[in-house]
Design a protein around this motif. Sequence first.
Motif, short mmCIF file in Angstrom:
data_model
loop_
_atom_site.label_atom_id
_atom_site.label_comp_id
_atom_site.label_asym_id
_atom_site.label_seq_id
_atom_site.Cartn_x
_atom_site.Cartn_y
_atom_site.Cartn_z
N THR A 59 0.82 -1.20 0.00
CA THR A 59 0.00 0.00 0.00
C THR A 59 0.87 1.26 0.00
O THR A 59 0.46 2.29 -0.52
N ARG A 60 2.04 1.12 0.59
CA ARG A 60 2.95 2.26 0.61
C ARG A 60 3.45 2.56 -0.80
O ARG A 60 3.56 3.73 -1.19
N VAL A 61 3.76 1.55 -1.59
CA VAL A 61 4.21 1.72 -2.97
C VAL A 61 3.07 2.30 -3.82
O VAL A 61 3.27 3.19 -4.64
N ALA A 62 1.86 1.80 -3.63
CA ALA A 62 0.70 2.30 -4.39
C ALA A 62 0.43 3.76 -4.05
O ALA A 62 0.10 4.58 -4.93
N GLY A 63 0.57 4.12 -2.77
CA GLY A 63 0.36 5.52 -2.36
C GLY A 63 1.42 6.43 -2.97
O GLY A 63 1.12 7.53 -3.42
N SER A 64 2.67 5.97 -2.99
CA SER A 64 3.75 6.76 -3.59
C SER A 64 3.54 6.92 -5.09
O SER A 64 3.77 7.99 -5.65
N LEU A 65 3.12 5.84 -5.73
CA LEU A 65 2.85 5.89 -7.17
C LEU A 65 1.71 6.85 -7.49
O LEU A 65 1.79 7.62 -8.45
N ALA A 66 0.68 6.86 -6.68
CA ALA A 66 -0.45 7.77 -6.88
C ALA A 66 -0.02 9.22 -6.72
O ALA A 66 -0.44 10.11 -7.47
N ILE A 67 0.84 9.49 -5.75
CA ILE A 67 1.34 10.86 -5.53
C ILE A 67 2.19 11.30 -6.71
O ILE A 67 2.06 12.43 -7.21
N VAL A 68 3.06 10.43 -7.21
CA VAL A 68 3.90 10.76 -8.36
C VAL A 68 3.05 11.01 -9.60
O VAL A 68 3.29 11.96 -10.35
N ALA B 40 -0.15 11.97 -9.70
CA ALA B 40 -0.90 13.21 -9.49
C ALA B 40 0.00 14.43 -9.71
O ALA B 40 -0.40 15.41 -10.36
N ALA B 41 1.22 14.37 -9.17
CA ALA B 41 2.16 15.47 -9.36
C ALA B 41 2.52 15.64 -10.83
O ALA B 41 2.62 16.76 -11.34
N GLY B 42 2.70 14.52 -11.54
CA GLY B 42 2.99 14.58 -12.98
C GLY B 42 1.84 15.19 -13.77
O GLY B 42 2.06 15.99 -14.69
N LEU B 43 0.61 14.83 -13.43
CA LEU B 43 -0.55 15.39 -14.11
C LEU B 43 -0.69 16.89 -13.84
O LEU B 43 -0.99 17.67 -14.75
N VAL B 44 -0.47 17.29 -12.61
CA VAL B 44 -0.56 18.72 -12.26
C VAL B 44 0.54 19.50 -12.98
O VAL B 44 0.29 20.55 -13.57
N LEU B 45 1.76 18.97 -12.96
CA LEU B 45 2.87 19.64 -13.64
C LEU B 45 2.63 19.71 -15.14
O LEU B 45 2.87 20.74 -15.78
N GLY B 46 2.13 18.64 -15.73
CA GLY B 46 1.81 18.63 -17.16
C GLY B 46 0.71 19.63 -17.50
O GLY B 46 0.77 20.31 -18.52
N GLY B 47 -0.30 19.71 -16.63
CA GLY B 47 -1.39 20.67 -16.85
C GLY B 47 -0.91 22.11 -16.78
O GLY B 47 -1.30 22.95 -17.59
N ILE B 48 -0.05 22.39 -15.82
CA ILE B 48 0.50 23.75 -15.69
C ILE B 48 1.36 24.09 -16.90
O ILE B 48 1.28 25.20 -17.45
#
Length: 186
Positions: A2-11, A13-21
């Motif tokens: 679950t820790r790996v899945a949570g880290s992957l989700a954060i990465v 989400a950050a990639g999508l936000v950075l790409g959107g910006i």
Amino acid sequence: MTRVAGSLAIVLAAGLVLGGITHLAMVLAMPMLAGNTAFHRHAAALSPGETRLLVAQQDGNDVPFADPAVAMAVCAFDITEGPLRVEAPMPEGFGSLSVHGRDGTVLYSVTDRTAVNGVVTLVVMTRQQHDEALAAGRSDEASQELRFVSPRLQGLVVVRALAPYPSSLPEARERAAAMECMSAND
């Protein structure tokens, strides 16, 4: 796990936000980065005070995707030395006159409803030029003309004349080409 899945989700989400910006920044920067703007094409080809009739063409040289029932003419302006006086005869049907900045932004626009005796007279000036005209007391001329304080020093003035019927297109072109752009000091 679950820790790996949570880290992957954060990465992700950050990639999508950075790409959107990044995408939004590029879309907003495009008008400033574009080199072949309408201002650059027309200002280079026009001498001061010259009006040019624009033609709708399929190859996109003058006005791409233009309405074939509308005749358009353009003149470039630079009001650093003095105000610009525009006189445009309006057609019987619909006509408009618009002032555009270098970046294509519409700064001011009027229709044939503002015409006096079938002619729209517009003076484009800076705030300082407007204040000087008011101080000089030239109000008798002002009743027959529109005055526009432009936030930009350079740009284009475009007149459009609608031809309600194909047979009236030559007259609409003649009216559009009759627009006069001159120094207001003359």
